[in-house]
Design an enzyme around this catalytic site. Structure first.
Site, PDB file in Angstrom:
ATOM      1  N   ARG A  16       2.298  -3.635  -9.118  1.00  0.00           N
ATOM      2  CA  ARG A  16       1.844  -4.078 -10.439  1.00  0.00           C
ATOM      3  C   ARG A  16       1.277  -5.489 -10.414  1.00  0.00           C
ATOM      4  O   ARG A  16       0.873  -6.016 -11.447  1.00  0.00           O
ATOM      5  CB  ARG A  16       3.014  -4.028 -11.425  1.00  0.00           C
TER       6      ARG A  16
ATOM      7  N   LYS B 274      -2.159  -2.554  -7.762  1.00  0.00           N
ATOM      8  CA  LYS B 274      -2.145  -1.100  -7.584  1.00  0.00           C
ATOM      9  C   LYS B 274      -2.194  -0.395  -8.927  1.00  0.00           C
ATOM     10  O   LYS B 274      -2.806   0.653  -9.078  1.00  0.00           O
ATOM     11  CB  LYS B 274      -0.877  -0.714  -6.820  1.00  0.00           C
TER      12      LYS B 274
ATOM     13  N   LYS C  80     -14.357   1.673  -3.087  1.00  0.00           N
ATOM     14  CA  LYS C  80     -13.453   1.384  -1.969  1.00  0.00           C
ATOM     15  C   LYS C  80     -13.985   0.192  -1.184  1.00  0.00           C
ATOM     16  O   LYS C  80     -13.269  -0.720  -0.823  1.00  0.00           O
ATOM     17  CB  LYS C  80     -13.406   2.623  -1.069  1.00  0.00           C
TER      18      LYS C  80
ATOM     19  N   HIS D 190     -35.745   3.475 -10.062  1.00  0.00           N
ATOM     20  CA  HIS D 190     -35.889   2.913 -11.403  1.00  0.00           C
ATOM     21  C   HIS D 190     -35.313   1.505 -11.507  1.00  0.00           C
ATOM     22  O   HIS D 190     -34.995   1.054 -12.606  1.00  0.00           O
ATOM     23  CB  HIS D 190     -35.242   3.847 -12.433  1.00  0.00           C
TER      24      HIS D 190
ATOM     25  N   GLU E 207     -13.829  -3.276  -3.111  1.00  0.00           N
ATOM     26  CA  GLU E 207     -12.507  -3.811  -3.440  1.00  0.00           C
ATOM     27  C   GLU E 207     -11.764  -4.369  -2.234  1.00  0.00           C
ATOM     28  O   GLU E 207     -10.960  -5.273  -2.388  1.00  0.00           O
ATOM     29  CB  GLU E 207     -11.639  -2.803  -4.216  1.00  0.00           C
TER      30      GLU E 207
ATOM     31  N   GLU F  38     -17.164   6.557  -5.389  1.00  0.00           N
ATOM     32  CA  GLU F  38     -15.845   6.203  -4.868  1.00  0.00           C
ATOM     33  C   GLU F  38     -15.981   5.399  -3.569  1.00  0.00           C
ATOM     34  O   GLU F  38     -15.240   4.439  -3.340  1.00  0.00           O
ATOM     35  CB  GLU F  38     -14.995   7.471  -4.659  1.00  0.00           C
TER      36      GLU F  38
ATOM     37  N   CYS G  89       2.295  -6.992 -14.978  1.00  0.00           N
ATOM     38  CA  CYS G  89       3.281  -7.427 -14.037  1.00  0.00           C
ATOM     39  C   CYS G  89       4.409  -6.418 -13.914  1.00  0.00           C
ATOM     40  O   CYS G  89       4.397  -5.412 -14.602  1.00  0.00           O
ATOM     41  CB  CYS G  89       3.895  -8.725 -14.543  1.00  0.00           C
TER      42      CYS G  89
ATOM     43  N   TRP H 129       0.595 -10.336 -12.094  1.00  0.00           N
ATOM     44  CA  TRP H 129      -0.850 -10.210 -11.937  1.00  0.00           C
ATOM     45  C   TRP H 129      -1.429 -11.028 -13.067  1.00  0.00           C
ATOM     46  O   TRP H 129      -1.237 -10.718 -14.235  1.00  0.00           O
ATOM     47  CB  TRP H 129      -1.276  -8.744 -12.033  1.00  0.00           C
TER      48      TRP H 129
ATOM     49  N   ASN I  83       5.990  -8.487 -19.345  1.00  0.00           N
ATOM     50  CA  ASN I  83       4.882  -7.658 -18.870  1.00  0.00           C
ATOM     51  C   ASN I  83       4.081  -7.263 -20.108  1.00  0.00           C
ATOM     52  O   ASN I  83       4.630  -6.661 -21.022  1.00  0.00           O
ATOM     53  CB  ASN I  83       5.441  -6.422 -18.161  1.00  0.00           C
ATOM     54  N   GLY I  84       2.795  -7.641 -20.136  1.00  0.00           N
ATOM     55  CA  GLY I  84       1.957  -7.313 -21.288  1.00  0.00           C
ATOM     56  C   GLY I  84       1.038  -8.468 -21.609  1.00  0.00           C
ATOM     57  O   GLY I  84       0.867  -9.375 -20.793  1.00  0.00           O
TER      58      GLY I  84
HETATM   59  C1  G6P Z   1      -6.110   0.022 -10.147  1.00  0.00           C
HETATM   60  C2  G6P Z   1      -6.009   0.416  -8.694  1.00  0.00           C
HETATM   61  C3  G6P Z   1      -6.959   1.555  -8.387  1.00  0.00           C
HETATM   62  C4  G6P Z   1      -6.678   2.725  -9.317  1.00  0.00           C
HETATM   63  C5  G6P Z   1      -6.748   2.294 -10.783  1.00  0.00           C
HETATM   64  C6  G6P Z   1      -6.217   3.391 -11.701  1.00  0.00           C
HETATM   65  O1  G6P Z   1      -7.342  -0.568 -10.386  1.00  0.00           O
HETATM   66  O2  G6P Z   1      -6.289  -0.694  -7.871  1.00  0.00           O
HETATM   67  O3  G6P Z   1      -6.784   1.975  -7.050  1.00  0.00           O
HETATM   68  O4  G6P Z   1      -7.599   3.735  -9.086  1.00  0.00           O
HETATM   69  O5  G6P Z   1      -5.918   1.153 -11.003  1.00  0.00           O
HETATM   70  O6  G6P Z   1      -4.864   3.583 -11.403  1.00  0.00           O
HETATM   71  P1  G6P Z   1      -4.057   4.902 -11.713  1.00  0.00           P
HETATM   72  O7  G6P Z   1      -2.665   4.607 -11.265  1.00  0.00           O
HETATM   73  O8  G6P Z   1      -4.160   5.103 -13.197  1.00  0.00           O
HETATM   74  O9  G6P Z   1      -4.704   6.002 -10.965  1.00  0.00           O
END
Ligand code: G6P
Length: 591
Positions: free
Chosen positions: A27, A586, A468, A487, A471, A464, A2, A71, A95-96
């Protein structure tokens, strides 16, 4: 996990807390709340959902308060589970994760205490109340001594209505001293502005914000002094600038992010020292999470192919618990857009403790990762708001490719200076071509599952692309090595299953097409992203987008662009908010 904020001063606390929380929504945005003291009256305002639902609280009176954006870890994202948690005289934001919540809670229940939430955090308010004998900081210290896990805490007490007590272990916490009062937050941008002095709390430390004074204490209660951090607050507040979503706007900024990042290594003041460390590295380990982990995988191909240095890439949450071998001369590159991801920080700390030189690649100055690393290379992507990382990924690639090139030059490896220099301009071209995927949306919006295939560097981009896609569309997808499909995964391909094939290497093209054909023969609908236009007319291919050719090794920096666009357009077509996908954040600041 958070974001937390707090304020005590001469201004009204509520608007300051709400503005700070908005900046911390990266966060988490499952629920939010604030507690403001008006004299000794505790006013609590909490809501499920994002900080926007707290607007009504802006009018609260009182010049001291704490706030939280959540979160969810323990307990559903409901109003009841939203912070602050109040028990007795105390309100707490956390937070934690408290790992020994169960035995602590059982002891409270035995004493006849009742709980109003399912969170691990509420236990902290109970413990502080239990430990309180008239000394606020002593009560927080005694409570913290019983906690296991990670925490950044801010605590209010109705018996001391001019004071906030803070504690930190393994979760970040910074403080600010301004003209109008004292601030606290999970990160610097939430409180940074001209004229404010910023201090960082270290692990195990406590602080008291009382009236106009900040006092810092060690874990064992010794008073200490701290110097402010040297930071630059000239950051602009991002706006959508006419785009429907931040994600779309951030994709449009990819060429600029790459061009700005390209200048970083030549300007790095300690480049000769870094070059020396890298040149003697027998082994490089990249640690990261999520999209940053994928940029690490892409970079491995570049480091090994250009500089011939062995590179391992680890998911940070695995690295930290697998008792890693850190041989002399190991360089660990920790990649993190936010610089706050708990697992990446822990992995970097562990590597450093075992003797590795840690190089941070991050987009956020003054982030926790930047503070702990031996060398810090900043990606210049600018602030990224959308949860789904786009421009920061391309900027990470630009930086890691440039580092690989630097090393190749120093070690007499293969140097591709011209191709690398052209990447930002080619990314702009790829961005224009990527609009072609818009017409593909209908084939994906109702799909049961989607596959992204490639070989070599194309496989890295496929990983990647798939992340994307899942998510922000909430559709199951897999990024797979084209050669591995047969396989097991091929069993999932049915009539009209969308298969996105990446084809940017002439050397591997026919091999990848074999796998593509295997899916086509089982009814798949094939969508091709390629820099080899002659493959667009192949029988297997239903739709295609042609991107520029930048050479095999660097190709993910371009081929990912149509994949980001595809995820975006399908997400919007399904009625989702691509900027704030459900259940995600994020930056993941708990493990
Ligand atoms: C979260 C975000 C991702 C990001 C990952 C790592 O899961 O939603 O978009 O790639 O964290 O975050 P960082 O800030 O360490 O790149």
């Amino acid at each position: 996990m958070c974001g937390i904020v707090g304020y005590v001063g001469t201004g009204r606390a509520a608007p300051i807390l709400l503005d700070g929380l908005k900046k911390l929504e990266y966060r988490g945005y499952d629920s939010a709340g604030i507690a403001v003291l008006d004299g000794s009256r505790m006013q609590l305002f909490r809501r499920a959902g994002s900080v926007a639902y707290l607007e009504e609280a802006r009018k609260l009176q009182g010049c001291i308060g704490i706030g939280h954006t959540r979160w969810a870890t323990h307990g559903a994202p409901t109003e009841q589970n939203a912070h602050p948690h109040v028990y007795g005289r105390f309100a707490v934001v956390h937070n934690g994760i408290i790992e020994n919540m169960q035995p602590l809670k059982e002891a409270c229940l035995k004493r006849g205490e009742t709980f109003s939430s399912e969170t691990d955090s509420e236990i902290i308010a109970h413990l502080i109340e239990f430990c309180y004998d008239g000394d606020f900081i002593k009560a927080v210290r005694s409570a913290c001594a019983r906690l296991e896990g990670a925490y950044a805490l801010a605590v209010l007490c109705t018996a001391e209505p001019d004071t906030i007590v803070l504690a930190r272990r393994a979760s970040p916490l910074v403080l600010g001293e301004g003209e109008d009062g004292l601030y606290l937050a999970s990160d610097i941008p939430a409180i940074a502005r001209k004229g404010i002095k910023i201090y960082a709390l270290s692990d195990g430390e406590f602080a008291i914000l009382r009236g106009r004074e900040i006092a810092f204490y060690t874990e064992d209660g010794r008073k200490i002094s701290k110097d402010p951090i040297d930071y630059d607050c000239e950051e602009e507040i991002p706006e959508k600038k006419g785009f429907a979503h931040f994600m779309r706007k951030e994709m449009s900024e990819i060429p600029l992010a790459m061009a700005n990042t390209q200048k970083i290594i030549p300007c790095y003041p300690r480049i000769s020292e870094l070059r020396e460390v890298l040149c003697h590295a027998e082994y490089i380990e990249i640690v990261a999470c999520g999209t940053a982990y994928h940029s690490g995988i892409c970079a491995k191909y570049a480091f090994e192919s250009l500089a011939r240095v062995p590179v391992a890439v680890s998911i940070a949450s695995e690295y930290r618990y697998r008792d890693p071998i850190v041989k002399k001369g190991t360089v660990v590159i920790a990649v993190s857009q936010s610089g706050e991801t708990a697992d990446t920080l822990a992995a970097a700390e562990l590597a450093r403790a075992r003797g590795a030189v840690v190089v941070a690649v991050t987009n956020v100055r003054f982030s926790s990762l930047a503070r702990l690393a031996d060398h810090v290379l900043f990606t210049c992507a600018g602030r990224e708001i959308a949860v789904a990382a786009t421009k920061s990924f391309n900027a990470q690639l630009m930086l890691l490719y440039s580092l690989a090139e630097e090393l190749a030059r120093a070690r007499g490896g293969r140097v591709c200076g011209a191709e690398l220099a052209e990447l930002p301009a080619l990314a702009a071209e790829a961005g224009r071509a990527a609009e072609g995927v818009r017409g593909w949306t209908a084939h994906f919006a109702g799909a049961k599952s989607v596959f992204f295939l490639g070989r070599g560097a194309d496989y890295c981009a496929a990983l990647e692309g798939s992340l994307k896609f899942k998510e922000i569309t909430y559709l199951p997808s897999e990024g797979y090595p084209a050669g591995e499909l047969k396989h097991g995964t091929l069993a999932l391909v049915e009539r009209n299953t969308p298969v996105v094939a990446l084809l940017t290497s002439r050397r591997l093209a026919e091999k990848t097409m074999n796998a593509v054909h295997e899916t086509y023969a089982r009814g798949a609908k094939v969508f091709l992203i390629t820099c080899l236009p002659e493959y667009c007319s192949r029988e297997e291919v239903s739709f295609s987008v042609v991107i520029p050719d930048c050479g095999e090794i660097f190709s993910p920096a371009l081929s990912v662009i149509p994949l980001q666009a595809l995820a975006y357009y399908v997400s919007v077509a399904r009625g989702n908010d691509p900027d704030k996908p459900r259940n995600l954040a994020k930056s993941v600041t708990v493990e």
